[in-house]
Scaffold this active site. Structure first.
Site, mmCIF file in Angstrom:
data_model
loop_
_atom_site.group_PDB
_atom_site.id
_atom_site.type_symbol
_atom_site.label_atom_id
_atom_site.label_comp_id
_atom_site.label_asym_id
_atom_site.label_seq_id
_atom_site.Cartn_x
_atom_site.Cartn_y
_atom_site.Cartn_z
ATOM 1 N N ASP B 8 46.073 46.530 39.752
ATOM 2 C CA ASP B 8 45.259 45.697 38.882
ATOM 3 C C ASP B 8 46.100 44.981 37.816
ATOM 4 O O ASP B 8 46.536 45.581 36.818
ATOM 5 C CB ASP B 8 44.167 46.531 38.205
ATOM 6 N N GLU B 39 41.484 41.469 39.392
ATOM 7 C CA GLU B 39 40.166 41.472 38.737
ATOM 8 C C GLU B 39 40.250 41.441 37.215
ATOM 9 O O GLU B 39 39.254 41.183 36.551
ATOM 10 C CB GLU B 39 39.342 42.678 39.197
ATOM 11 N N ASN B 40 41.434 41.763 36.678
ATOM 12 C CA ASN B 40 41.604 41.733 35.224
ATOM 13 C C ASN B 40 42.671 40.735 34.795
ATOM 14 O O ASN B 40 43.224 40.844 33.705
ATOM 15 C CB ASN B 40 42.009 43.125 34.702
ATOM 16 N N ASN B 68 34.958 45.202 40.286
ATOM 17 C CA ASN B 68 33.736 45.153 39.475
ATOM 18 C C ASN B 68 33.801 44.079 38.385
ATOM 19 O O ASN B 68 32.775 43.646 37.879
ATOM 20 C CB ASN B 68 33.437 46.515 38.848
ATOM 21 N N HIS B 69 35.022 43.657 38.041
ATOM 22 C CA HIS B 69 35.145 42.631 36.999
ATOM 23 C C HIS B 69 35.230 41.211 37.570
ATOM 24 O O HIS B 69 35.523 40.264 36.831
ATOM 25 C CB HIS B 69 36.362 42.927 36.124
ATOM 26 N N HIS B 176 41.375 50.215 40.712
ATOM 27 C CA HIS B 176 40.345 50.352 39.666
ATOM 28 C C HIS B 176 40.670 51.346 38.554
ATOM 29 O O HIS B 176 40.304 51.111 37.411
ATOM 30 C CB HIS B 176 38.962 50.688 40.243
#
Ligand SMILES: [Fe+2]
Ligand SMILES: [Fe+2]
Ligand SMILES: [Fe+2]
Ligand SMILES: [Fe+2]
Ligand SMILES: [Fe+2]
Ligand SMILES: [Fe+2]
Ligand SMILES: [Fe+2]
Ligand SMILES: [Fe+2]
Lengths: 259, 259, 259, 259
Positions: B8, B39-40, B68-69, B176
């Site tokens: 990530d 995602e981040n 999820n982001h 995650h």
């Protein structure tokens, strides 16, 4: 001074792994103190029994810590308080049997071993950050070094606690997720840190449980009996070297993998 | 064939770490495909922006996965479907913009990259076990090799999925939790597995966030703005070697740690 | 047409309450169909037994619905499929024994009774919103009226589903929280709605369980055996009147409280 | 003595409902004290603003309680401590601004109003059972009557606390779920109890939020902006009559429903 900590010993296979591999590890690494999380060391992986504890002592473990499964065996509450070598999370309610920390003499020094739980993923106790402040204030005069088994689910709470306790705890070692993390480090104020030390038990299951059951449960969601897996074993641990000034000088993960 | 997957990428520091270290890693390890979870990767650590994606492509990343982001940035839904190099979790509702997998030609072979989410800790999509069955049935004729970024919280769901996909997926790499795990292995049917590849970003925070904020939040529980930490960087990744028969022959964790 | 639905029948006391009060309620209100949630109707409050089901049928219940506790009794899976009068949540995995809906002839009309679970508080099945769309598309030609027992935890998911099904379901009655809500209403498109119908069982416990145990558990968090409470009983239900055009014309809560 | 408590005032519509209906309710029922939960009374439903509080005071509310949304507005921390008529959950960390209880003179008697949160569904504070013990020990000499707003998610925790406080609190009224429950009762030792008093705000949304947004979120799980619903209003409250001996003699739910 050198400590060896073993991660969640799971079921009969977990105890077997300790019996099989710990003596050689002790011969090889010569730890001054051996600690192990035994919250799953009962034959069926739920909680702890006196028999499991005795086998672990015989194999060379000196202090046992616990976690959310501490009282899974019905009779644990009746005897836990009698054995000063076992601690359960300290930040549980005052009515809970047993002790949350213990202090032992090791090579002329005084070592406190503290077990904490939570706060977010397994919120069974009071806030471990606040508990730790009070514990440190009340007891830091009574020990030279402090080992913390921080039993928690999320990486966020474990890392946050590691930073929080840096310079007060000698080592903060996470337990509970049963998978060893690769982030061992010495924090700026000298605390040895590892998010999770990992599991000691069957290698080919899911956290020690038969994988077929866990997979089926993720699919059909029906109630299922989680039996301990069999087959190859693994041992997960961490070695912590501490200088005379109380700072960790080395932290090294250990894995013994069969198969 | 060799794949490199980066964990990530978090905030501006995460993108900087990729720019700083990926070129040398590529020179050294010569991967045939570079994948990264982004995602981040937005400047503030929440979701992804086109700018961040471009910088990652320029640095050598070829496929970006999410989690999820994925849609934390308000405008992501408007452009995500236009870029075939980015995938979001495939098991989201059919109305969600973007694609859940992509197929690329690599050295004459065909590689599918699939992103899945959940089921227990971040239950935003349909059951990934069942989704995977259907995906494999529908699409396995269209690819030679299959990489799965399994974006999930708990070690139990990740390990269970790894065993479930063993022999169907070429590799199952978890994302995650932002902490790399030390359990890389080749499962019996040839699938390369790692519970979590870890985070690429600021080293001295909590999952990439300023540690002071996270600690205070665990104490006072007040709403807080989670800013990306600064200071030393880290890069977390994993190298996967695949034989011509499609089995993984080697899986190796990578960490680049500053400070 | 008039339906009577009784809320979660809990333990031996719950079945006793039905036996004691249902016959008079039937005499007084003359329902054309009596439905009851029986997920806790086993003697110990966990799941359902054939004996409990038989006693409920004898007392006048015609259709039994279930919930997250459906399979708490070990042998339920072996017989559930044989009894067309009992349904378990329909949106469970296809491998789960039993049926998720049933269709009965009532006064010359055809009534479908559907049981759904989740999605957020007790996420054991697939998304009930999506499942309902498919169910309605596939089966709405086979029934005139549709009763939905929506077994869920949070007020948000229940209210959202009520609005979602308004005009398609004849009635959406929530179960699971064991406390009757006071928000019965007829939604704009004619659907009768109640967030939770409440529990039928011991009145002086906590959701049917001995209150001392539940209180102690909130304090010491130790594993505890949740026994069904004794003492005064309560029956919780709801009456739904439906016009020939399929719209609900009246929805009325019922409580029978001893003590 | 008679108290009137209004449930979670939500958004601009919630404040409007209080302004519209409270004066008549006061005229009709002549309460000696009017309390309202205002954790969602800001115009957008998130937290509280001074403007909303002023409008509520003007309409006749005398004490405002809060909950998990207490600090959703960025500047609340800066002024909350200045207004003795507003309390936030008392069992938050000691560093949190504002006060957790207040003591007011009512008709020559002394009434304490206490706000508690948690423990299971919204675990933002310390254990409210233990906190309550300490609070009662420390302060019970300072008041004649005690109102508790117990802000919690699950029916189990609310019922357990009601039984726990029976005879110590004069009334335990639950808030947070935004749906009024129908289980008002006087517990054996004289405490008036209601699991949830319900919401004051827009009637045709989901807990006050536009229903379309909530439904879509349960389907696609994408981040969404939860706007306050418009249209018809509702007011939810409860009237509590207390005898001179401090026992509740009557507890009656109130609903004002438009449309
Ligand atoms: Fe544990
Ligand atoms: Fe464990
Ligand atoms: Fe994530
Ligand atoms: Fe992430
Ligand atoms: Fe249930
Ligand atoms: Fe139930
Ligand atoms: Fe709330
Ligand atoms: Fe609220």
């Amino acid at each position: 001074m050198r400590w060896l900590m073993l991660g969640d010993i799971t079921g009969h296979p977990g105890v077997t792994a300790v019996v099989r591999y710990l003596p050689d590890l002790v011969t090889k690494h010569r730890p001054d103190l051996v600690i192990a999380n035994a919250e799953n060391s009962a034959q069926n992986g739920r909680g702890i029994t006196r028999q499991a504890a005795e086998r672990l002592y015989d194999a060379g473990v000196e202090i046992l810590t616990l976690g959310n499964h501490a009282f899974d065996q019905k009779d644990t509450a009746s005897w836990l308080g009698d054995d000063p070598r076992i601690i359960r999370p300290a930040n549980l309610h005052t009515s809970v049997p047993g002790q949350g920390y213990t202090i032992v003499k090791v090579n002329g020094g005084t070592v406190a071993v503290l077990n904490l739980i939570g706060p977010a993923g397994i919120p069974l106790g009071s806030n471990p950050f606040l508990f730790f402040d009070q514990f440190y204030k009340d007891h830091s005069a009574s020990f030279d070094l402090l080992f913390v088994d921080f039993h928690a689910e999320f990486t966020s709470e474990k890392l946050a606690f590691g930073w929080y306790a840096d310079g007060r705890a000698t080592a903060v070692i996470g337990t509970h997720t049963h998978v060893q993390t690769a982030d061992e480090r010495i924090l700026p104020n000298g605390t040895g840190y590892l998010t999770d030390v990992g599991m000691t038990g069957p290698r080919d299951g899911v956290l020690g449980v038969r994988k077929e059951t866990v997979i089926r449960k993720f699919i059909d969601q029906l109630p299922a009996r989680f039996d301990v897996a069999d087959g190859y074993l693994q041992l997960s641990g961490v070695l912590i070297d501490i200088a005379d000034n109380g700072r960790v000088t080395k932290i090294e993960r250990i894995q013994q993998l069969e198969g």
